[in-house]
Design a protein around this motif. Structure first.
Motif, PDB file in Angstrom:
ATOM      1  N   CYS A   1       0.548  -1.398  -0.192  1.00 33.04           N
ATOM      2  CA  CYS A   1      -0.111  -0.237   0.269  1.00 33.04           C
ATOM      3  C   CYS A   1       1.064   1.289  -0.369  1.00 33.04           C
ATOM      4  O   CYS A   1       1.451   0.961   0.233  1.00 33.04           O
ATOM      5  N   PRO A   2       0.440   2.195  -0.491  1.00 35.42           N
ATOM      6  CA  PRO A   2       1.020   3.533   0.153  1.00 35.42           C
ATOM      7  C   PRO A   2       1.652   4.261   0.520  1.00 35.42           C
ATOM      8  O   PRO A   2       2.281   5.136   0.850  1.00 35.42           O
ATOM      9  N   THR A   3       1.139   3.539   2.380  1.00 31.30           N
ATOM     10  CA  THR A   3       0.953   4.081   3.204  1.00 31.30           C
ATOM     11  C   THR A   3       0.186   5.683   3.006  1.00 31.30           C
ATOM     12  O   THR A   3       0.576   6.341   2.136  1.00 31.30           O
ATOM     13  N   CYS A   4      -0.333   5.584   4.683  1.00 36.16           N
ATOM     14  CA  CYS A   4      -1.322   7.104   4.797  1.00 36.16           C
ATOM     15  C   CYS A   4      -1.438   7.195   6.780  1.00 36.16           C
ATOM     16  O   CYS A   4      -0.205   6.616   7.090  1.00 36.16           O
TER      17      CYS A   4
ATOM     18  N   ASN B   1      -7.764  -1.884   7.332  1.00 37.84           N
ATOM     19  CA  ASN B   1      -8.204  -2.258   5.724  1.00 37.84           C
ATOM     20  C   ASN B   1      -6.939  -2.979   5.249  1.00 37.84           C
ATOM     21  O   ASN B   1      -7.105  -4.093   4.287  1.00 37.84           O
ATOM     22  N   GLY B   2      -5.497  -3.245   6.035  1.00 35.62           N
ATOM     23  CA  GLY B   2      -4.297  -3.868   4.649  1.00 35.62           C
ATOM     24  C   GLY B   2      -4.943  -5.640   4.326  1.00 35.62           C
ATOM     25  O   GLY B   2      -5.003  -5.547   3.112  1.00 35.62           O
TER      26      GLY B   2
ATOM     27  N   GLU C   1      -7.736  -5.085   1.861  1.00 31.08           N
ATOM     28  CA  GLU C   1      -7.405  -4.240   0.466  1.00 31.08           C
ATOM     29  C   GLU C   1      -6.866  -5.586  -0.559  1.00 31.08           C
ATOM     30  O   GLU C   1      -6.561  -4.396  -1.545  1.00 31.08           O
TER      31      GLU C   1
ATOM     32  N   ARG D   1      -2.610   5.912   8.887  1.00 35.42           N
ATOM     33  CA  ARG D   1      -3.000   5.192   9.479  1.00 35.42           C
ATOM     34  C   ARG D   1      -1.617   4.369   9.791  1.00 35.42           C
ATOM     35  O   ARG D   1      -1.769   3.748  11.034  1.00 35.42           O
ATOM     36  N   THR D   2      -1.063   4.468   9.306  1.00 37.94           N
ATOM     37  CA  THR D   2       0.328   4.143   8.352  1.00 37.94           C
ATOM     38  C   THR D   2       1.099   3.781  10.193  1.00 37.94           C
ATOM     39  O   THR D   2       1.465   4.993  11.003  1.00 37.94           O
TER      40      THR D   2
ATOM     41  N   MET E   1       1.103  -4.908   3.605  1.00 41.28           N
ATOM     42  CA  MET E   1       0.340  -3.431   3.979  1.00 41.28           C
ATOM     43  C   MET E   1       0.601  -2.571   5.477  1.00 41.28           C
ATOM     44  O   MET E   1       1.004  -2.814   6.163  1.00 41.28           O
ATOM     45  N   GLY E   2      -0.282  -1.195   5.224  1.00 39.02           N
ATOM     46  CA  GLY E   2       0.748  -0.354   6.778  1.00 39.02           C
ATOM     47  C   GLY E   2      -0.212  -1.058   7.575  1.00 39.02           C
ATOM     48  O   GLY E   2      -0.358  -0.701   8.719  1.00 39.02           O
ATOM     49  N   CYS E   3      -1.674  -0.968   7.679  1.00 35.28           N
ATOM     50  CA  CYS E   3      -2.642  -0.959   8.750  1.00 35.28           C
ATOM     51  C   CYS E   3      -3.190  -2.274   8.578  1.00 35.28           C
ATOM     52  O   CYS E   3      -4.031  -3.247   7.620  1.00 35.28           O
TER      53      CYS E   3
HETATM   54  S1  SF4 Z   1      -3.761  -0.845   4.444  1.00 31.67           S
HETATM   55 FE1  SF4 Z   1      -3.938   0.930   6.093  1.00 31.67          FE
HETATM   56  S2  SF4 Z   1      -2.286   1.539   5.939  1.00 31.67           S
HETATM   57 FE2  SF4 Z   1      -2.264   1.428   3.750  1.00 31.67          FE
HETATM   58  S3  SF4 Z   1      -2.858   2.717   2.704  1.00 31.67           S
HETATM   59 FE3  SF4 Z   1      -4.808   1.566   2.895  1.00 31.67          FE
HETATM   60  S4  SF4 Z   1      -5.218   2.317   4.793  1.00 31.67           S
HETATM   61 FE4  SF4 Z   1      -3.524   3.430   4.905  1.00 31.67          FE
END
Ligand code: SF4
Length: 348
Positions: free
Chosen positions: A263-266, A301-302, A305, A268-269, A296-298
């Motif tokens: 994931c592109p990180t955001c 959602n990781g 997703e 929430r990471t 995945m960053g979190c």
């Molecule tokens: S997986 Fe989590 S941390 Fe990564 S972009 Fe999606 S919401 Fe943000």
């Protein structure tokens, strides 16, 4: 829909027809240095290279081709400009394909000698038209290496070989300008059943060249054009192979090797996902199995997703979560995330 082209056998690797789009590269070692060249080819073989080309600028390089050929396991192509004697020598040395433009060899008798020997040894010839080295009359007619100019040049070389009853041909029409390159290949593809070697020439460094090649080669492949491909990069040729597989995998043309989704990180990471993703990418490079690995960053959602991933990790607060196809398997300490993920990958 891929147009079915005539099949050409390059030392046991078939291109054209409905064969996979063969991935090739070119050594950047001095061909006369047999050990260095063989070592580079071994690394390329390990990376999945299916056809390898070496430059043959002189007789010493031509004589080295046989020694190289005996120590490698993939078909060997000799790249020759102008000198027909080099073409004759590499074929004697057992090369699997010669890249030479018959229109540049000189008088008909020389071309005939090359073609006769190619027939005798069942060696295909690749006509390699390049935007930077178009014949003078064509360049004068079109003013610049346009798609029409490139195609006219290629057809001229093809005609010479066809007149000598030689059909074991591959054509490439390379130019650094991607829109012109696309037009040229599309045009040639429409009018000929000769298999095409596709690529963007002088594409650039690993980063820029990969983007340019992915756009150019990817666009052609998605239209069903291309029977063998080379990603040309200013860098280690092994990088060309990795990029070539990625392009084919993204288009669903190859199911081999591990694919990383991250994931592109955001906001929430909560972990250093960028370093983890880079580390995982490095470690999964040699995997041949067709698996999808997610980083995945979190944990919120990781896993969802990256539902399509066979195995993945998601960063939590102080922990990492290992998941498979969207289902959480277990929690691991944050500093062990990569290690534990690799263990799971090995189990797959
Ligand atoms: S997986 Fe989590 S941390 Fe990564 S972009 Fe999606 S919401 Fe943000």
């Amino acid at each position: 829909m891929r147009k079915i082209k005539r099949v050409v056998n390059i030392g046991g690797v078939l291109i054209g027809g409905d064969n996979p789009v063969a991935i090739q590269s070119m050594c950047n070692t001095d061909t006369r240095n047999v050990n260095a060249t063989v070592n580079q080819i071994s690394a390329l073989e390990d990376a999945g290279c299916e056809i390898i080309r070496v430059a043959v600028p002189d007789m010493e390089a031509a004589a080295a081709v046989g020694k190289i050929k005996r120590r490698i396991h993939i078909p060997l192509v000799a790249d020759i400009h102008f000198d027909y004697r080099l073409a004759l020598e590499v074929m004697k040395q057992g090369v699997d394909k010669v890249r030479i433009n018959p229109g540049n060899i000189g008088d008909k008798e020389r071309v005939k000698q090359v073609v006769d020997m190619a027939k005798e040894h069942s060696v295909p010839i690749r006509i390699g038209v390049n935007g930077g080295s178009l014949e003078k009359p064509i360049l004068e007619k079109y003013k610049s290496p346009t798609a029409d100019a490139l195609v006219e040049s290629a057809l001229g070389h093809v005609k010479i070989l066809h007149e000598l009853d030689f059909y074991d041909i591959v054509v490439s029409i390379k130019v650094s300008d991607v829109p012109q390159m696309l037009k040229a290949y599309q045009k040639f593809d429409e009018i000929s059943d000769i298999p095409l070697h596709i690529g963007v020439t002088e594409a650039g460094t690993v980063k820029q060249g990969t983007i340019k090649s992915a756009v150019g080669i990817g666009a052609l492949l998605s239209q069903g054009i291309g029977d063998t491909m080379r990603v040309s990069l200013t860098g280690d040729p092994v990088e060309e192979i990795a990029a070539a597989y990625s392009i084919q995998r993204v288009l669903g043309l190859r199911q081999t090797g591990a694919e990383l989704v991250s994931c592109p990180t955001c906001g929430r990471t909560r972990i250093d996902l960028i370093s983890i993703a880079n580390e995982v990418e490095k470690r999964i490079q040699s995997i041949k199995k067709p698996i999808k690995v997610a980083v995945m960053g979190c944990a919120v959602n990781g896993p969802g997703e990256a539902r399509g991933a066979d195995i993945g990790i998601a960063g939590g607060d102080g922990v990492g979560i290992i998941f498979s196809h969207g289902e959480i398997l277990r929690k691991v300490p944050q500093d062990k995330i990569v290690e534990e993920l690799m263990k799971e990958i090995e189990r797959l």
